[in-house]
Design an enzyme around this catalytic site. Structure first.
Site, PDB file in Angstrom:
ATOM      1  N   TYR A  93       0.823  -1.238   0.108  1.00  0.00           N
ATOM      2  CA  TYR A  93       0.086   0.067  -0.083  1.00  0.00           C
ATOM      3  C   TYR A  93       0.962   1.379  -0.027  1.00  0.00           C
ATOM      4  CZ  TYR A  93      -3.941   2.927   0.931  1.00  0.00           C
ATOM      5  OH  TYR A  93      -5.014   3.825   0.855  1.00  0.00           O
ATOM      6  N   LYS A 112       7.693   8.902  -0.162  1.00  0.00           N
ATOM      7  CA  LYS A 112       8.292   9.410   1.075  1.00  0.00           C
ATOM      8  C   LYS A 112       9.716   8.756   1.668  1.00  0.00           C
ATOM      9  CE  LYS A 112       4.405  11.647   2.176  1.00  0.00           C
ATOM     10  NZ  LYS A 112       3.897  12.911   1.721  1.00  0.00           N
ATOM     11  N   ARG A 165      -7.258   6.731  -1.414  1.00  0.00           N
ATOM     12  CA  ARG A 165      -6.577   7.537  -2.191  1.00  0.00           C
ATOM     13  C   ARG A 165      -6.465   7.268  -3.639  1.00  0.00           C
ATOM     14  NH1 ARG A 165      -2.100  10.176   0.452  1.00  0.00           N
ATOM     15  NH2 ARG A 165      -2.121   9.308   2.650  1.00  0.00           N
ATOM     16  N   HIS A 193       8.865  18.535   2.901  1.00  0.00           N
ATOM     17  CA  HIS A 193       7.493  17.998   2.666  1.00  0.00           C
ATOM     18  C   HIS A 193       6.525  19.518   2.127  1.00  0.00           C
ATOM     19  CE1 HIS A 193       4.055  15.963   4.531  1.00  0.00           C
ATOM     20  NE2 HIS A 193       3.842  15.723   3.364  1.00  0.00           N
TER      21      HIS A 193
END
Length: 619
Positions: free
Chosen positions: A233, A242, A401, A262
Site C-alpha cells: 500500500y 516518502k 487514495r 515536505h
C-alpha cells in the site's frame, strides 16, 4: 548466465519483453545487473521484467491486474482508463511504527525516528526476503525523481513483485529506458527493494491483494538503500515517494548542500503579471492540497500548481534558492476532496486514475465521503460489501487514495517540471489558539525557529488556552531521514549557501473564537493572505512588529467582498504574552528531547522570543 538475460513475460504473453537495456554495456550498467542478480538470487522470482515505461507495457500490466482481480475497471463513460483497487483490510496506510532508520549510530537517527542497527535489521530482513518472490515476477523499475536529466533530479531503481506498485510508480515518477541509459552512463542512483511477502507455491492460486502480516520499511542512510517488506500500500510500496524523496533525499541534501522538504510548490501571478514562487510546509489535515490548487477569489490573481507534496531545493548560480517538485503525479487522500472544497482536484480526476479503497457506485464510477454534498442511496464499500447511508461504517476508507498524473490538473503550470526561484516559504499548523493568521519572520534564523516549532493542537485542547501540542516541525517529523536537531542545523547552514534567501511566514487558517467558530473563512479566501505576502515581497505594504514576528498593518489585508467582523479580525491577530510564554516553555521541553544537538542559533531565538514577550507583558 545473468537472470537479466532470461527476462520473460510477466504473468502472461501480453507483457512482452521490452528493450530496457542500454545500447551498449558499461561498467555502471554491469553493476546494476549484478545487483539485480543478487536480489533475484535472494528473492527467487519466477521471472524478471525490466520496465521500459511504454504505453503498451502499461496497458498490458493493468489488464493483467484486472484479470487477477487486483483492479476493477471503472465505467469508461464516467471515468475513462481508470481503475479501483481494494487492499487487504490490514494493509491500508503508511506504517510509522514499522518504519525504521538503520543508521550506524543511534544518535544519527535521533529521538523522533525508530532506530535499529543495520546489522541487526539485515539479519531480520534476509530470511524474510529469501524466496519472498517465488511464483511471481520481479519488476526492475528504473525511475527519475524530477524530469529525466534535470539539474536537480535524482535517479533510483525499485525491484518489486507488485504490479500495483509498478503502475503507481509509473504515475508518480518518470520511468523508462532513458533512465537506464543515464544509470549506464554513470549517474548515481538509489537502490530500493520491495516485496509484498506473499510467495506462491506451484499451483497455488493468488489473492487479489497479496501482503503479509509482518511488515518492515527500512532506510539505510549510509548505503542509500530502502527495503520494504509485507505491504503493498501507498508509501510502503511506492518507495520513490516518502521513503526516497524525503527520508533518503533529506540525507543526500544534508551531505550535498540542498534540501528535501515536505512542501507544496505554487506560482502566484499578480494582476500586473508578476510571478512569485512559494513553497509551503503543512502537516496533514492543514490545507496543503487545497493551497496547491488554490483558485483565488480576488479579481486578477491566479495560482498555478507546481507540486502538492514534496519540494527539492538547491542553491542556484545566481545565489537564489531554486525548487522543483520531484514527483510526476499526485497521491492524494480522497475523503474530503470534493466539488465544494477543491474543485480543481476533482477535475484532475476525470480519467487515467488508480483509486484505492474508495467506494464503487452502481453505475461503475467511484464515490467517497465529501466528493458530493449528497450521499448515494447504494454503494459497494471499500471492502466490497453492500453499503447504504444507514450503514454504521464509512463507504470509503478514511485513508483511501487517488493516484493521477500531475499534468492532468487544470491548474498545472506549463513549465511545472522546471526549477523555479523561491520567493517565500510558508509554515503552518492547525492551531485553534495563540497563532495569528499570518506572521512574517524577522530573518532566516527566526524563520527556521518558526519551522522548528510547527504543531497542531490535539482535539482535546481547551479553547482559549495552550493545549497539548502535536509536534510536526517543518511538517517533516515522520519523514526526516536523520536526527531532526541536525536537520534544524542544516536549515541554519543553508543561509551560507545562498546570497538571496526567501522570506519566511507562518500561517494559521484554523484559529477559533471562544464559541468554537472558525474566525477565518479559509479555502479560496486564503488567497487574501497570499496577496498580502506578495505585496510585502514587492515592498508595497508595511507590517507591524510584534514579539513573535511581523503582522499586517491595519487595513492592509484585502477583505473586499467578504465579511470578517472587526472583533474576529482583532482576535485573528491577537498575541497574548502569557500564553506565548507558556508555549515557549513547551518549545524548550521539545528542544530538550534532542539534548545538546539543537543548534545554538535556535536556542538564541527562543531566548530572544522570551525577552520580547516579557517586555510586551510589562508594557
Amino acid at each position: 548466465m545473468s537472470l537479466v538475460e532470461h527476462t520473460t513475460v510477466a504473468t502472461d504473453s501480453r507483457l512482452a519483453e521490452h528493450g530496457a537495456q542500454p545500447d551498449h554495456r558499461t561498467p555502471a550498467f554491469d553493476a546494476l545487473v549484478r545487483w539485480v542478480d543478487e536480489i533475484a538470487a535472494l528473492t527467487q522470482p519466477d521471472r524478471i521484467h525490466w520496465v521500459d515505461g511504454s504505453a503498451e507495457e502499461n496497458e498490458a500490466l493493468l489488464a493483467d491486474m484486472v484479470a487477477q482481480g487486483t483492479l476493477t475497471k471503472l465505467n469508461e463513460q464516467w471515468r475513462p482508463n481508470s481503475y479501483l483497487a481494494r487492499s487487504d483490510a490490514g494493509d491500508v496506510a503508511r506504517l510509522e511504527s514499522r518504519t525504521f532508520i538503520a543508521s550506524e549510530r543511534e544518535d544519527d537517527a535521533g529521538p523522533t525516528n525508530n532506530w535499529i542497527a543495520p546489522a541487526e535489521i539485515r539479519e531480520t530482513l534476509t530470511p524474510l526476503f529469501e524466496g519472498s518472490m517465488r511464483g511471481r515476477t520481479m519488476f526492475v523499475v528504473p525511475f527519475s525523481m524530477g524530469k529525466v536529466g534535470g539539474p536537480i533530479s535524482q535517479l533510483g531503481v525499485q525491484l518489486t513483485d507488485s504490479p500495483y506498485a509498478v503502475a503507481s510508480i509509473e504515475i508518480m515518477t518518470r520511468v523508462g529506458a532513458d533512465v537506464t541509459e543515464l544509470i549506464a552512463g554513470g549517474t548515481p542512483w538509489v537502490r530500493t527493494v520491495h516485496s509484498v511477502g506473499h510467495p506462491l507455491e506451484p499451483g497455488e492460486a493468488d489473492v487479489a491483494w497479496p501482503s503479509n502480516d509482518e511488515k518492515y520499511i527500512v532506510h539505510f542512510p549510509e548505503s542509500l538503500e530502502v527495503w520494504s517488506y509485507g505491504s503493498g500500500y501507498g508509501g510502503n510500496a511506492i518507495l520513490a515517494k516518502k521513503c526516497y524523496a524525503l527520508r533518503i533525499a533529506s540525507v543526500l541534501g544534508r551531505d550535498q548542500g540542498w534540501m528535501a522538504e515536505h512542501m507544496l510548490l505554487i506560482r502566484v501571478v499578480s494582476p500586473e503579471g508578476r510571478k512569485h514562487h512559494i513553497a509551503a510546509a503543512f502537516p496533514s489535515a492543514c490545507g496543503k492540497t487545497n493551497l496547491a490548487m488554490l483558485r483565488p477569489t480576488i479579481p486578477g490573481w491566479s495560482v498555478e500548481t507546481l507540486g502538492d507534496d514534496i519540494a527539492w531545493i538547491r542553491p542556484g548560480d545566481d545565489g537564489r534558492l531554486y525548487a522543483i517538485n520531484p514527483e510526476a503525479g499526485f497521491f492524494g487522500v480522497a475523503p474530503g476532496t470534493g466539488v465544494s472544497t477543491n474543485v480543481t482536484a476533482v477535475e484532475t480526476l476525470h480519467g487515467n486514475v488508480i483509486f484505492t479503497n474508495v467506494a464503487l457506485r452502481p453505475d461503475g464510477d467511484v464515490w467517497w465521503e465529501g466528493l458530493t454534498d449528497e450521499t448515494p442511496d447504494r454503494l459497494v464499500d471499500w471492502q466490497g460489501e453492500d453499503w447504504t447511508p444507514d450503514s454504521d461504517r464509512p463507504a470509503a476508507h478514511p485513508n483511501s487514495r487517488f493516484t493521477v498524473s500531475a499534468a492532468q490538473a487544470p491548474s498545472i503550470s506549463d513549465d511545472w517540471e522546471e526549477a523555479v526561484p523561491l520567493d517565500a516559504i510558508l509554515f503552518g499548523g492547525r492551531r485553534a489558539t495563540n497563532v495569528p493568521l499570518v506572521t512574517e519572520a524577522f530573518d532566516w534564523n527566526h524563520g527556521t525557529f518558526m519551522g522548528s516549532t510547527i504543531s497542531s493542537e490535539r482535539t482535546a485542547a481547551a479553547e482559549g488556552t495552550v493545549g497539548e501540542l502535536r509536534r510536526d516541525p517543518f511538517a517533516m517529523m515522520p519523514f526526516c531521514g536523520y536526527n531532526m536537531a541536525d536537520y534544524f542545523g542544516h536549515w541554519i547552514e543553508m543561509a551560507s549557501l545562498a546570497s538571496t534567501l526567501p522570506a519566511i511566514y507562518q500561517v494559521n487558517w484554523f484559529r477559533k473564537g471562544d464559541d468554537g467558530r472558525f474566525l477565518w473563512p479559509g479555502f479560496s479566501e486564503n488567497a487574501r493572505v497570499i496577496e498580502w505576502i506578495i505585496r510585502r515581497l514587492e515592498g508595497e505594504v508595511d507590517a507591524v512588529e510584534t514579539p513573535i514576528g511581523r503582522v499586517p498593518a491595519a487595513g492592509d489585508l484585502n477583505l473586499d467582498g467578504i465579511e470578517v467582523p472587526g472583533a474576529d479580525l482583532e482576535e485573528l491577530f491577537s498575541i497574548e504574552p502569557e500564553t506565548w510564554l507558556a508555549e515557549a516553555d513547551l518549545t524548550e521541553d521539545f528542544y530538550n528531547t534532542f539534548g545538546d544537538r539543537v543548534p545554538a542559533e535556535l536556542r538564541e531565538q527562543l531566548a530572544a522570543l522570551r525577552e520580547r514577550l516579557q517586555t510586551a507583558k510589562k508594557g
